[in-house]
Structures are given as structure tokens and as C-alpha cells.
Design a protein around this motif. Structure first.
Motif, mmCIF file in Angstrom:
data_model
loop_
_atom_site.group_PDB
_atom_site.id
_atom_site.type_symbol
_atom_site.label_atom_id
_atom_site.label_comp_id
_atom_site.label_asym_id
_atom_site.label_seq_id
_atom_site.Cartn_x
_atom_site.Cartn_y
_atom_site.Cartn_z
ATOM 1 N N SER A 1 0.836 -1.210 0.000
ATOM 2 C CA SER A 1 0.000 0.000 0.000
ATOM 3 C C SER A 1 0.868 1.255 0.000
ATOM 4 N N ASN B 1 0.864 3.963 -2.993
ATOM 5 C CA ASN B 1 0.634 5.380 -2.761
ATOM 6 C C ASN B 1 1.643 6.228 -3.540
ATOM 7 N N LEU C 1 -3.555 2.902 3.740
ATOM 8 C CA LEU C 1 -3.019 4.215 3.325
ATOM 9 C C LEU C 1 -3.149 5.158 4.434
#
Length: 103
Positions: A59, A63, A103
């Protein structure tokens, strides 16, 4: 340059040569192809695992790649980016994996 991304601009050590012969230039289509490949890899990895450490790591990388994708859209235009990778597909996959993203 319009069709490339310089890694060290504006501090060019070779101001008199053609940018395409420089080792610090990434053609924009190659950049988009690599962004697409990495997004696919990360989304597949996130979809296949339930390991919290892996989900957090992937993740985090996702991002950063999505940030690069956003910058590419701003720099090259949505139509050009969408011609190399399907933005609708990326959005759909992200929505499918929303509950797994850290996130």
C-alpha cells in the motif's frame, strides 16, 4: 522536453547535446508503461495476500506510484496517459481493494 522526463533538470551536465542521447532522460511513454506495470503488480499482490505487513508495504509503494501517476496526468494530459494505461481499470481495481489498502 515535451516527450521526456529529465531526472536532473535543471542541473544538466550536457546542455549542448540532444536530450534523447542523455542517460538522465526517461521517455514519457516508457515512464507510463513502467507505472502501469508497477500498479498491476502492486494491485495483484494486495489482492492475493492477507498478511498485514505485506499489505502495509505494498500500500505504501502503491501510494507513491499513484502520486507519480497523478503527476504524469498533470504533465502529459489525461488523454495521453489513458492511451497507455486504462485509468478506469486502475480506478475499478482500487475500489475493489479499498478494504485491504493501508493508506
Amino acid at each position: 522536453m515535451e516527450n521526456a522526463q529529465c531526472l536532473i533538470s535543471p542541473n544538466c551536465p550536457y546542455p549542448k547535446i540532444n536530450c534523447y542521447s542523455c542517460e538522465y532522460v526517461i521517455p514519457k511513454d516508457l515512464l507510463l508503461i513502467e507505472i502501469n506495470t508497477e500498479i498491476e503488480r502492486l494491485l495483484t499482490s494486495i489482492g492475493k495476500t492477507n498478511n498485514k505487513a505485506i499489505l502495509k508495504r505494498e500500500s505504501h509503494f502503491l501510494n507513491h506510484i499513484l502520486f507519480l501517476l497523478n503527476e504524469s496526468i498533470r504533465a502529459f494530459g489525461k488523454e495521453h496517459v489513458d492511451s497507455i494505461l486504462s485509468l478506469d481499470r486502475v480506478k475499478t481495481k482500487l475500489l475493489e481493494l479499498t478494504d485491504k489498502l493501508v493508506l
